[in-house]
Design a protein around this motif. Structure first.
Motif: not given
Lengths: 187, 187
Positions: A99, A104, A156-158, A160-161, A163-164, A170
DNA sequence: CTCTATGTTTACCGATCGGTACACTTTGCA
DNA sequence: TGCAAAGTGTACCGATCGGTAAACATAGAG
């Protein structure tokens, strides 16, 4: 220093907060879910905030230990370990209960930069930065500080992505980018 | 189709949700802050969730419009515009009220992938992906899809890191990485 | 055997949550 | 001028929020 009950509470609270979010998880729900009475919880932690901070400390310890160990298991040299970070992340993303990053989330729910929960989340990221910078330095890469920050942006980007969930993989996208960035920092 | 009051509510709710978070902002607080009575709010939106979805729609429209326009203002060619995305982000991060990406926040508070709020947040990211991919293609870059995903990882990472605030200038770190990635995708 | 720490159950506190009922006022338009 | 749409204030609903009070159970150590 007896372990057991208090630690058990923190561990189960971690699961609940990670699954449901911090604000959305009430202390009553927590008591019901863990089987530990509210009174006992408040003997160990004066406030919900204190409990959350303890949960974040545990999470920080677990996550960093897991990531660093996994990176070492997956690759031998520091440079290869930097790249392997994204393979480790991929494994994590594939877990059924994934999740996103708990820190974050925490900083999203407690936004004020001076809030203890926000500050502790930032501290976790700072610890990671130190370790990755150190690894980049050991790998003999040019401008290790800047490279480490770039790799962590990809991480960080991976997270978040993942999870989205609008993108297939990612972690591997980040890995491909990381390889190119590391290549560009060879000296 | 009268505009005014309903739109005013959505706009002010956007500010409040962005500043305080979704769950932490109650409908009573919202009524007090906007000066619009609770009764009126519930005439326009059947539930709080409906209001949040309207807020996210507005945010999506505003943010994408702003970003695309700013990228075009800052640079001429598609390739330069891709890089200018990070200069635009830097401007945003520097604004006093910056509190990270609203859609990351939303998906952090409504974690279930099937929840309408989560799905709409993912949709926003997907829209961005389409546009950036298109731009990478117009720039004549090799493997435009993969490159766009990588650039967006940097963007997500920069937004999160700018909010966690343990790093001086994540936008410029991301920009430096983006330049190298784009360079590697020249054909 | 008793003391103390740790735990329990049950009930409660005031505040706030999302949401509604109802009676009243304003306002644009025909 | 009159009517309906849109908005208002106030008071309320049951549920839940974080947190507490008080009396009781259990168990390991002196």
């Amino acid at each position: 220093m007896r372990p057991t009950k208090r630690d058990e509470l923190v561990q189960q609270a971690l699961q609940a907060f990670y699954r449901n979010g911090f604000q959305a998880t009430g202390m009553d729900m927590l008591a019901a879910e863990t089987g530990i009475s509210k009174t006992s919880m408040y003997k160990h932690f004066r406030t919900k905030e204190d409990l959350i901070l303890a949960v974040l400390r545990l999470r920080d310890e677990h996550f960093r230990n897991w990531l660093y160990r996994r990176m070492e298991e997956l690759a031998e040299t520091p440079r290869q370990q930097l790249i392997a970070m994204f393979d480790a992340l991929e494994e994590w993303f594939a877990e059924p209960g994934y999740r996103g990053c708990m820190f974050i989330k925490a900083s999203s729910e407690y936004q004020d930069a001076n809030h203890p929960i926000h500050k502790q989340s930032a501290e976790h990221k700072r610890m990671l930065e130190i370790h990755i910078t150190d690894l980049a330095r050991k790998a003999g890469l040019r401008d290790a500080d800047a490279l480490a920050r770039q790799l962590l942006l990809l991480k960080e980007g991976a997270m978040v992505t993942a999870h989205l969930g609008h993108t297939a993989n990612p972690a591997q996208d980040a890995k491909a980018a990381a390889i190119q960035l590391i290549e560009a920092h060879r000296q």
